[in-house]
Design a protein around this motif. Structure first.
Motif, PDB file in Angstrom:
ATOM      1  N   SER A 419       0.858  -1.178   0.000  1.00  0.00           N
ATOM      2  CA  SER A 419       0.000   0.000   0.000  1.00  0.00           C
ATOM      3  C   SER A 419       0.900   1.236   0.000  1.00  0.00           C
ATOM      4  CB  SER A 419      -0.888   0.015   1.239  1.00  0.00           C
ATOM      5  OG  SER A 419      -1.700  -1.128   1.297  1.00  0.00           O
ATOM      6  N   TYR A 420       0.394   2.308  -0.623  1.00  0.00           N
ATOM      7  CA  TYR A 420       1.192   3.532  -0.767  1.00  0.00           C
ATOM      8  C   TYR A 420       0.310   4.721  -0.377  1.00  0.00           C
ATOM      9  CZ  TYR A 420       3.983   7.071  -3.387  1.00  0.00           C
ATOM     10  OH  TYR A 420       4.722   8.172  -3.764  1.00  0.00           O
ATOM     11  N   PRO A 421       0.221   5.014   0.937  1.00  0.00           N
ATOM     12  CA  PRO A 421      -0.705   6.057   1.392  1.00  0.00           C
ATOM     13  C   PRO A 421      -0.177   7.477   1.205  1.00  0.00           C
ATOM     14  CG  PRO A 421       0.441   5.097   3.263  1.00  0.00           C
ATOM     15  CD  PRO A 421       0.883   4.320   2.053  1.00  0.00           C
ATOM     16  N   PHE A 422      -1.092   8.390   0.827  1.00  0.00           N
ATOM     17  CA  PHE A 422      -0.824   9.826   0.827  1.00  0.00           C
ATOM     18  C   PHE A 422      -1.586  10.422   2.010  1.00  0.00           C
ATOM     19  CE2 PHE A 422       0.725   8.837  -3.257  1.00  0.00           C
ATOM     20  CZ  PHE A 422       1.472   9.912  -3.735  1.00  0.00           C
ATOM     21  N   PRO A 423      -1.055  11.434   2.672  1.00  0.00           N
ATOM     22  CA  PRO A 423      -1.694  11.947   3.891  1.00  0.00           C
ATOM     23  C   PRO A 423      -3.136  12.407   3.694  1.00  0.00           C
ATOM     24  CG  PRO A 423       0.526  12.821   3.666  1.00  0.00           C
ATOM     25  CD  PRO A 423       0.205  12.125   2.380  1.00  0.00           C
ATOM     26  N   THR A 424      -3.387  13.116   2.581  1.00  0.00           N
ATOM     27  CA  THR A 424      -4.722  13.672   2.359  1.00  0.00           C
ATOM     28  C   THR A 424      -5.166  13.453   0.920  1.00  0.00           C
ATOM     29  OG1 THR A 424      -3.952  15.856   1.642  1.00  0.00           O
ATOM     30  CG2 THR A 424      -4.211  15.511   4.025  1.00  0.00           C
ATOM     31  N   GLN A 425      -6.478  13.593   0.718  1.00  0.00           N
ATOM     32  CA  GLN A 425      -7.021  13.511  -0.638  1.00  0.00           C
ATOM     33  C   GLN A 425      -6.405  14.582  -1.533  1.00  0.00           C
ATOM     34  OE1 GLN A 425      -9.505  11.216  -1.772  1.00  0.00           O
ATOM     35  NE2 GLN A 425      -8.899  12.002  -3.761  1.00  0.00           N
ATOM     36  N   LYS A 426      -6.152  15.750  -0.971  1.00  0.00           N
ATOM     37  CA  LYS A 426      -5.553  16.832  -1.746  1.00  0.00           C
ATOM     38  C   LYS A 426      -4.165  16.446  -2.239  1.00  0.00           C
ATOM     39  CE  LYS A 426      -4.724  21.820  -1.545  1.00  0.00           C
ATOM     40  NZ  LYS A 426      -4.870  23.046  -0.711  1.00  0.00           N
ATOM     41  N   ASP A 427      -3.345  15.871  -1.364  1.00  0.00           N
ATOM     42  CA  ASP A 427      -2.000  15.429  -1.760  1.00  0.00           C
ATOM     43  C   ASP A 427      -2.087  14.338  -2.834  1.00  0.00           C
ATOM     44  OD1 ASP A 427      -0.781  17.116   0.123  1.00  0.00           O
ATOM     45  OD2 ASP A 427      -0.940  15.605   1.690  1.00  0.00           O
ATOM     46  N   PHE A 428      -2.975  13.404  -2.606  1.00  0.00           N
ATOM     47  CA  PHE A 428      -3.149  12.282  -3.528  1.00  0.00           C
ATOM     48  C   PHE A 428      -3.616  12.776  -4.897  1.00  0.00           C
ATOM     49  CE2 PHE A 428      -6.268   9.055  -5.137  1.00  0.00           C
ATOM     50  CZ  PHE A 428      -5.370   8.043  -5.437  1.00  0.00           C
ATOM     51  N   SER A 429      -4.657  13.620  -4.921  1.00  0.00           N
ATOM     52  CA  SER A 429      -5.189  14.137  -6.184  1.00  0.00           C
ATOM     53  C   SER A 429      -4.134  14.941  -6.934  1.00  0.00           C
ATOM     54  CB  SER A 429      -6.420  15.006  -5.926  1.00  0.00           C
ATOM     55  OG  SER A 429      -7.469  14.258  -5.384  1.00  0.00           O
ATOM     56  N   GLY A 430      -3.324  15.696  -6.185  1.00  0.00           N
ATOM     57  CA  GLY A 430      -2.271  16.474  -6.821  1.00  0.00           C
ATOM     58  C   GLY A 430      -1.244  15.599  -7.514  1.00  0.00           C
ATOM     59  N   ALA A 431      -0.850  14.499  -6.871  1.00  0.00           N
ATOM     60  CA  ALA A 431       0.134  13.591  -7.465  1.00  0.00           C
ATOM     61  C   ALA A 431      -0.439  12.894  -8.691  1.00  0.00           C
ATOM     62  CB  ALA A 431       0.580  12.557  -6.430  1.00  0.00           C
ATOM     63  N   VAL A 432      -1.735  12.543  -8.639  1.00  0.00           N
ATOM     64  CA  VAL A 432      -2.385  11.928  -9.803  1.00  0.00           C
ATOM     65  C   VAL A 432      -2.454  12.929 -10.949  1.00  0.00           C
ATOM     66  CG1 VAL A 432      -4.567  11.027 -10.688  1.00  0.00           C
ATOM     67  CG2 VAL A 432      -3.720  10.266  -8.468  1.00  0.00           C
ATOM     68  N   HIS A 433      -2.920  14.134 -10.655  1.00  0.00           N
ATOM     69  CA  HIS A 433      -3.080  15.140 -11.696  1.00  0.00           C
ATOM     70  C   HIS A 433      -1.741  15.549 -12.303  1.00  0.00           C
ATOM     71  CE1 HIS A 433      -3.549  19.352 -13.176  1.00  0.00           C
ATOM     72  NE2 HIS A 433      -4.604  18.797 -13.754  1.00  0.00           N
ATOM     73  N   ASP A 434      -0.702  15.659 -11.472  1.00  0.00           N
ATOM     74  CA  ASP A 434       0.613  16.095 -11.952  1.00  0.00           C
ATOM     75  C   ASP A 434       1.417  14.951 -12.580  1.00  0.00           C
ATOM     76  OD1 ASP A 434      -0.008  18.592 -10.992  1.00  0.00           O
ATOM     77  OD2 ASP A 434       1.088  18.332  -9.110  1.00  0.00           O
ATOM     78  N   ARG A 435       0.849  13.734 -12.521  1.00  0.00           N
ATOM     79  CA  ARG A 435       1.500  12.544 -13.093  1.00  0.00           C
ATOM     80  C   ARG A 435       2.844  12.256 -12.433  1.00  0.00           C
ATOM     81  NH1 ARG A 435      -3.210  13.138 -14.702  1.00  0.00           N
ATOM     82  NH2 ARG A 435      -3.910  12.619 -16.821  1.00  0.00           N
ATOM     83  N   THR A 436       2.911  12.503 -11.127  1.00  0.00           N
ATOM     84  CA  THR A 436       4.133  12.234 -10.365  1.00  0.00           C
ATOM     85  C   THR A 436       3.973  11.030  -9.448  1.00  0.00           C
ATOM     86  OG1 THR A 436       3.448  13.777  -8.610  1.00  0.00           O
ATOM     87  CG2 THR A 436       4.823  14.658 -10.377  1.00  0.00           C
TER      88      THR A 436
END
Length: 547
Positions: A419-436
């Protein structure tokens, strides 16, 4: 999670062509009893997480933002809890003979909460702003069917350039010419990106997103980041969702367990999603009202098209192996406590065209031997190395089922999976959107408008890749796109479904996402809360809640 993306066969036999639409009427419960506190209607507190971006309709691609934006703004249409199309700002939406052009007539007396009048020009300007690549709106791709969209895809172009397919006839009349026939267009305008913006938004769109002015049932009062968002009833609103309460306050949590604790302690009125840790017990919890019903949510995880070891023929084999390695039925039973149904396609059971018998759907069943066999074939092309990681947001309440998925993959394939958790939905969505993100990641889908196109086009069509929509894995297939184009040309539901199903069979071969299950609505409310109903998105009908 971008929140996009359903229609039942009972609604109509045709889409767009000759469809009988409901007039402007109350959506959901029409009970008139509004409780009062000290002579005023009570404010209702509901759960949410910090939105991923500003409260701008055309730049909203997460459920947290969608919950708020759709209360602050009203569009041409809205939908009943069963997916029935209801006019809101529109008085009529009339297609021509082949659904390649639509004439939209607005109701009289429409205003934003600051008193600015809403006209056909308001909608034309809002849609052009959203579609224009120079303005960087995440919902831009949904406007791709309108004539002139392609000419606005220069990120360095004129930010004020307008869609050529929009013609303002007069203050109440907008003519929309499409680049190709689209029989779903009158449903599509129910998407969040089609909501109108006031003229003040264009002066500083970022600042506007922090303190928006809308035309919906509620108006903005305040936003304390990572704390709460307060909305109050909009006195200028004349649409079908008139608030019965004194306002809605979204309390922003970092995890669902904290929200559930507040619910049971009487510090939260409504919780729209029960955490995994409480699914076995919440229905018997005496301090709350418990709700469980079929929902429209499709849950999957995306394997990005460029992820190492998941491209070409090697990638096709590994994607199928991963899918066979997930024991959906066991996870639904043991972890989700039966509050979901294992997926058999890429839509949801409440959507026209939903199928349990698509060719190739056996890849969605658990088969550890088949998984090992395919993984071995992929190793013959290029030996596996590294760790399979599945990313998610810690504040989404997903930890238990994500852990169950990676354990299932690890046990079936004998590889390292984590599992690869991100602290918040905002952090997670940002990484998905930025393709990082550089990993597989969870993704849910609930269409803003109840039509199968909302699930399939938004998430997999090439036009919605590269940050322009919900195709966050950047999947591109000319075969899939062609079938979707054929579906859009059909003027009957059955005709469209025929092509949608063929398109889904392409997805079952390519597996840009690994379908998991359809989620039920599992929710709770305080004992004193009345009129708790759920809308076509599986969320509370906020305007009807009273206590």
């Amino acid at each position: 999670m971008r929140i996009r993306k359903r229609i039942t066969a009972a609604i109509a036999a045709t889409l767009g062509i000759g469809l009988l639409l409901a007039g402007c009427g109350q959506v959901g419960d029409t009970a008139a009893d509004t409780a009062e506190q000290d002579g005023k209607a009570a404010v209702i507190t509901v759960n949410n997480v910090e939105p991923a971006s500003g409260l701008i309709p055309s730049d909203t691609n997460d459920m947290a933002g969608w919950k708020v934006v759709t209360q602050l703004f009203e569009g041409l249409v809205t939908f009943s809890s069963t997916g029935k199309l209801i006019y809101a700002d529109a008085e009529s939406i009339t297609p021509n003979a082949d659904a390649s052009q639509y004439t939209i007539t607005l109701r009289d007396g429409l205003e934003f909460s600051d008193g600015e009048k809403i006209t056909a020009e308001t909608y034309a300007k809002s849609w052009s702003f959203a579609a224009n690549a120079a303005n960087g709106q995440m919902g831009a791709a949904i406007f791709s069917t309108i004539k002139g969209y392609d000419q606005l895809q220069d990120e360095n172009g004129d930010k004020n350039a307008q869609l050529s397919g929009l013609k303002v006839i007069d203050d109440k009349t907008l003519q929309v010419t499409l680049a190709a026939p689209d029989s779903s267009f009158d449903y599509k305008v129910g998407d969040v990106a089609f909501l109108p913006l006031p003229s003040s938004a264009y002066k500083d769109i970022k600042a506007f997103g922090e303190k928006p002015v809308g035309n919906g049932p509620y108006q903005f009062e305040s936003w304390t980041h990572d704390g709460e968002i307060k909305l109050t009833p909009n006195p200028k609103y004349t649409g079908p969702r008139t608030p019965k309460n004194g306002g809605v306050t979204f309390k922003l949590y970092t995890n669902l367990d904290s929200a559930y604790a507040d619910l049971t302690a009487g510090n939260l009125d409504v919780l729209d999603s029960i955490p995994s840790s409480a699914l076995a017990t919440y229905k018997s919890e005496r301090s709350i009202q418990a709700f469980s019903k079929a929902g429209p949510g499709f849950k999957a995880f995306t394997i990005p098209s460029g992820l190492k070891h998941f491209t070409g023929e090697e990638g096709r084999l590994r994607r199928a192996a991963i899918s066979y390695a997930v024991n959906r039925d066991r996870i639904v039973d043991k972890v989700l406590r039966g509050t979901a149904t294992a997926a058999t396609d890429f839509t949801a059971p409440s959507i026209a065209g939903y199928s349990k018998t698509l060719s190739g759907s056996d890849v969605l069943s658990y088969n550890a031997d088949k998984a090992k066999e395919l993984w071995k074939k992929a190793d013959a092309i290029s030996p596996w190395d590294g760790t399979f990681r599945l990313a998610y947001a810690s504040d989404s309440g997903s930890k238990q089922w994500v852990d169950a998925i990676v354990n299932s993959i690890k046990n079936a394939l004998g590889i390292d999976a984590q599992s690869y958790p991100f602290p918040t939905q905002k952090d997670f969505s940002g990484a998905v959107h930025d393709r990082t993100i550089n990993a597989a990641f969870t993704q849910g889908l609930q269409s803003d408008y109840p039509h199968p196109e909302g699930y399939l086009v938004q998430a997999y069509d090439s036009a919605y890749a590269d940050g322009k929509g919900l195709n966050n894995g950047d999947y591109k297939s000319s075969e899939f796109d062609g079938l979707i184009d054929e579906a859009a040309k059909q003027t009957t539901l059955d005709g469209s479904v025929k092509y949608y199903r063929q398109a889904e069979e392409v997805l079952l071969k390519d597996l840009p996402v690994i379908p998991l299950w359809y989620g039920n609505v599992s929710a709770g409310a305080g004992k004193g809360v009345k009129n708790v109903k759920f809308n076509y998105m599986g969320l509370p009908e906020y305007q009807n809640l009273v206590k």
